[in-house]
Design a protein around this motif. Structure first.
Motif, short mmCIF file in Angstrom:
data_model
loop_
_atom_site.label_atom_id
_atom_site.label_comp_id
_atom_site.label_asym_id
_atom_site.label_seq_id
_atom_site.Cartn_x
_atom_site.Cartn_y
_atom_site.Cartn_z
N TRP A 64 98.45 47.06 104.14
CA TRP A 64 97.95 46.46 105.39
C TRP A 64 98.35 45.00 105.43
O TRP A 64 98.41 44.33 104.39
N ALA A 65 98.64 44.50 106.64
CA ALA A 65 98.95 43.08 106.84
C ALA A 65 97.94 42.49 107.81
O ALA A 65 97.62 43.09 108.84
N ALA A 66 97.43 41.30 107.50
CA ALA A 66 96.42 40.65 108.33
C ALA A 66 97.02 40.25 109.68
O ALA A 66 98.06 39.59 109.72
N PRO A 67 96.38 40.63 110.79
CA PRO A 67 96.92 40.28 112.11
C PRO A 67 96.63 38.83 112.50
O PRO A 67 97.25 38.31 113.43
N ALA A 68 95.68 38.18 111.81
CA ALA A 68 95.32 36.80 112.13
C ALA A 68 94.59 36.20 110.94
O ALA A 68 94.11 36.92 110.05
N ASP A 69 94.51 34.87 110.91
CA ASP A 69 93.70 34.22 109.89
C ASP A 69 92.25 34.65 110.04
O ASP A 69 91.77 34.86 111.16
N GLY A 70 91.54 34.78 108.91
CA GLY A 70 90.13 35.10 109.04
C GLY A 70 89.55 35.84 107.86
O GLY A 70 90.20 36.04 106.83
N ARG A 71 88.30 36.26 108.04
CA ARG A 71 87.56 36.99 107.02
C ARG A 71 87.69 38.49 107.29
O ARG A 71 87.51 38.94 108.42
N TYR A 72 87.97 39.23 106.23
CA TYR A 72 88.11 40.68 106.33
C TYR A 72 87.33 41.33 105.19
O TYR A 72 86.98 40.67 104.20
N CYS A 73 87.07 42.61 105.34
CA CYS A 73 86.40 43.38 104.30
C CYS A 73 87.20 44.64 104.00
O CYS A 73 87.70 45.29 104.92
N VAL A 74 87.30 44.96 102.71
CA VAL A 74 87.81 46.27 102.32
C VAL A 74 86.61 47.07 101.82
O VAL A 74 85.77 46.55 101.08
N ALA A 75 86.51 48.31 102.27
CA ALA A 75 85.36 49.16 101.93
C ALA A 75 85.83 50.40 101.20
O ALA A 75 86.90 50.96 101.50
N VAL A 76 85.02 50.85 100.25
CA VAL A 76 85.27 52.09 99.50
C VAL A 76 84.11 53.04 99.78
O VAL A 76 82.94 52.67 99.61
#
Length: 602
Positions: A321-333
């Motif tokens: 995956w590539a980030a579409p914009a600067d910012g905070r993201y989460c990966v979930a399992v």
């Protein structure tokens, strides 16, 4: 396996710690007929007919912890032709039950490691106990082979943490069958073996260790050795994107979904365009988790998800995956079916991704008589901005066998691997490795990257279909003359202009007495599925080509046609396949001499 006549399709061998005995040939269908075995032991048997039941008697003492583990699908699921009575009966689905001398059921297990069961039982009294093994559907067939390990040795699943960083040694705890943490063990991060290549960047190495429990060594426990820094799932509630545990990548995380409906969220900051690679190891380590990976943005919106590994054919997930914009993201399992429990452990591998590639291969064996050729295929998957050429190599070829040099140009994904045996090549065989080599980057930042191929083997599925499974070994054998002595294609230099056609003349030489049909093709097809391709995009086989040579026919033709927008290539090595059927679904893929194809630019 290899002989002077041929090389075999794939088989699997189970290596055990215990002495091996064979199931007796006399009937052992009831407790009265049970085969008496002495522990510890591994019994190799077969449920060879419908409604077959195999019974074994063991003498146990009070307080012992008896363990019976079946290896059935785990040692047959990659073997070709395991359909028994399609489409419903396919591969053995073992069911294990333990009885006392009075016929009372004490314990049973159906599915644990996939369909393979394991039974652990604390013995209440001295005596003889009876183990019953059958297929859950009462199916049976001479191909329903199994191994069953019987012992009173302590059994452990794996370790926690599940991984160690290369060059480090850490303390871990052994995990028992209930998911509980038990004895301490040391995980040693030995470096990646010299000469062994990774399939992908930062791929962890699989290692093993034994714990000491109840005064004796346990079975081997799997863990991972990773080049990445390691951490364990933090304590506290991080079961939503608002409460996600903050992490920085690259990192490996050992965690657990300890209850149903649990989801673990990990938060990170990303820059626009930065690519990331995430991968879960759970099923591959013996845990029941059917992992799903998800990416959420700062507002809790699901952006992308992944289920199952696209190459290794496992329930473990991989996500690029590539980030579409600067910012905070989460990966979930999470688990696909929202399950959880004490043994739902997982290892999450996460890292910023650099330009890279993978090599995927088809086929895994070749048998060449002196003076003949065979063909394999590769498929290049380029990632994270890499768009360069990849050179394909086959390492470890037997004496007298060579590979036609091939570099897959940036405009192509698929290509042929043409193997040739010299007329004086001695009989013999060798395990080989298909690899890709590329230079990524420019100037001082350029790096040479070598990736071992993910090669697949075929498996006949229910209803006549074929499945593909990854295989870690490929074999090339030089054997005695077979059905086709020679396949020749002319001209050896072929030029195509966009919108035009060109003809290849094909001539075969048959072994004396061989008159079966020979299929001519430019791709490796099974019904409508193309498992191997070599022509540039926009170049196809035109109508009027010879599809099959039968009886005494020795000559045919392949007409290649280039579309007006066909991809241009210069002297790309291709070959004509000449396929001879061995079974309904397996063919021997002979091929012609290399033909160097040039497709001119528009």
């Amino acid at each position: 396996m290899a002989t002077a006549q041929a090389v075999s399709s794939v088989t699997q061998v189970h290596v055990t710690d215990f002495p091996v005995v064979l199931e007796e040939t006399k009937a052992n269908n009831t407790r009265a007929q049970a085969q008496h075995v002495k522990l510890p032991v591994t019994v190799a048997g077969i449920c060879e007919r419908m409604e077959d039941v195999d019974c074994y008697a063991v003498d146990l003492k009070r307080g012992q912890r008896f363990v019976a583990e079946v290896f059935a699908q785990r040692v047959t699921h990659k073997i070709h032709g395991m359909v028994v009575r399609g489409p419903r009966i396919y591969l053995m689905d073992p069911l294990l039950a333990l009885y006392d001398a009075n016929g009372r059921l004490l314990a049973a297990c159906d599915n644990r490691f996939g369909p393979d069961p394991i039974l652990e039982f604390e013995v209440p009294a001295d005596g003889t106990y009876y183990l019953e093994l059958r297929d859950a559907r009462y199916a049976g067939d001479p191909r329903y082979a199994y191994c069953i390990e019987l012992s009173t040795r302590p059994y452990r699943l794996a370790t926690f943490p599940l991984a160690v960083q290369e060059g480090q040694t850490v303390s871990a705890r052994a995990i028992d069958l209930k998911g509980q943490l038990r004895e301490e063990v040391s995980l040693v991060g030995d470096p990646w073996p010299k000469g062994q290549r990774r399939h992908r960047a930062d791929e962890p190495l699989r290692a093993r260790v034994r714990a000491q429990a109840e005064g004796q060594a346990t079975n081997e426990l799997a863990y991972l050795v990773s080049p990445l820094p390691q951490a364990v799932e933090p304590e506290g509630d991080h079961g939503s994107w608002e409460k996600a545990a903050p992490l920085e990548w690259p990192r490996g995380i050992s965690g657990r979904l300890s209850r149903a409906d649990e989801v673990d969220y990990y938060a990170f900051e990303a820059k626009k365009g930065q690519a990331y690679a995430f991968e879960v190891y759970a099923k591959r380590l013996g845990f029941p988790l059917d992992a799903v990976l998800e990416i959420y943005d700062a507002k809790g919106r699901l952006m992308v998800e992944a289920d199952d590994h696209p190459v290794e054919k496992t329930k473990d997930s991989r996500l690029y995956w590539a980030a579409p914009a600067d910012g905070r993201y989460c990966v979930a399992v999470r688990d696909l079916h929202d399950r959880g429990g004490e043994d739902f452990y997982y290892y999450l591998d996460g890292r910023p991704a650099e330009p890279d590639f993978e090599v995927r291969g088809e086929y895994y064996y070749a048998m060449l008589a002196p003076g003949t050729r065979m063909i394999w295929f590769v498929d290049i998957a380029r990632y994270h901005g890499f768009d360069g050429p990849v050179t394909i190599e086959v390492d470890g070829l037997p004496e007298g066998v060579t590979q036609t040099p091939i570099t897959v140009p940036p405009t192509m994904k698929r290509a042929a691997v043409i193997l040739s045996a010299d007329k004086s090549a001695p009989l013999g065989a060798a395990l080989v490795t298909v690899r890709g080599r590329a230079t990524i980057g420019e100037g001082e930042g350029a790096r040479e990257v070598v990736r071992d191929g993910y090669v697949t083997c075929e498996q006949q599925g229910s209803g006549g279909g074929q499945a593909r499974w990854p295989i870690r070994t490929q074999i090339v054998g030089v054997v005695k003359p077979m059905d086709l002595v020679e396949v020749v294609a002319e001209p050896q230099e072929l030029k195509l202009a966009p919108g035009e056609k060109a003809e290849l003349r094909v001539r075969i030489r048959r072994r004396e007495g061989f008159k079966d049909g020979v299929t001519l093709a430019m791709s490796f097809d099974y019904f409508t599925t193309k498992f191997g391709e070599q022509l540039p995009p926009g170049v196809t086989v035109a109508p009027g080509s010879t599809a099959r040579l039968t009886g005494d026919q020795l000559e045919g033709k392949i007409i290649l046609q280039a579309a007006k927008n066909a991809t241009s290539v210069e002297r790309l090595p291709i070959a004509v396949l000449a396929r001879v059927a061995i079974t309904f679904s397996i063919t021997t893929n002979y091929c012609s001499n290399p033909v160097y194809l040039t497709v001119e630019k528009k």
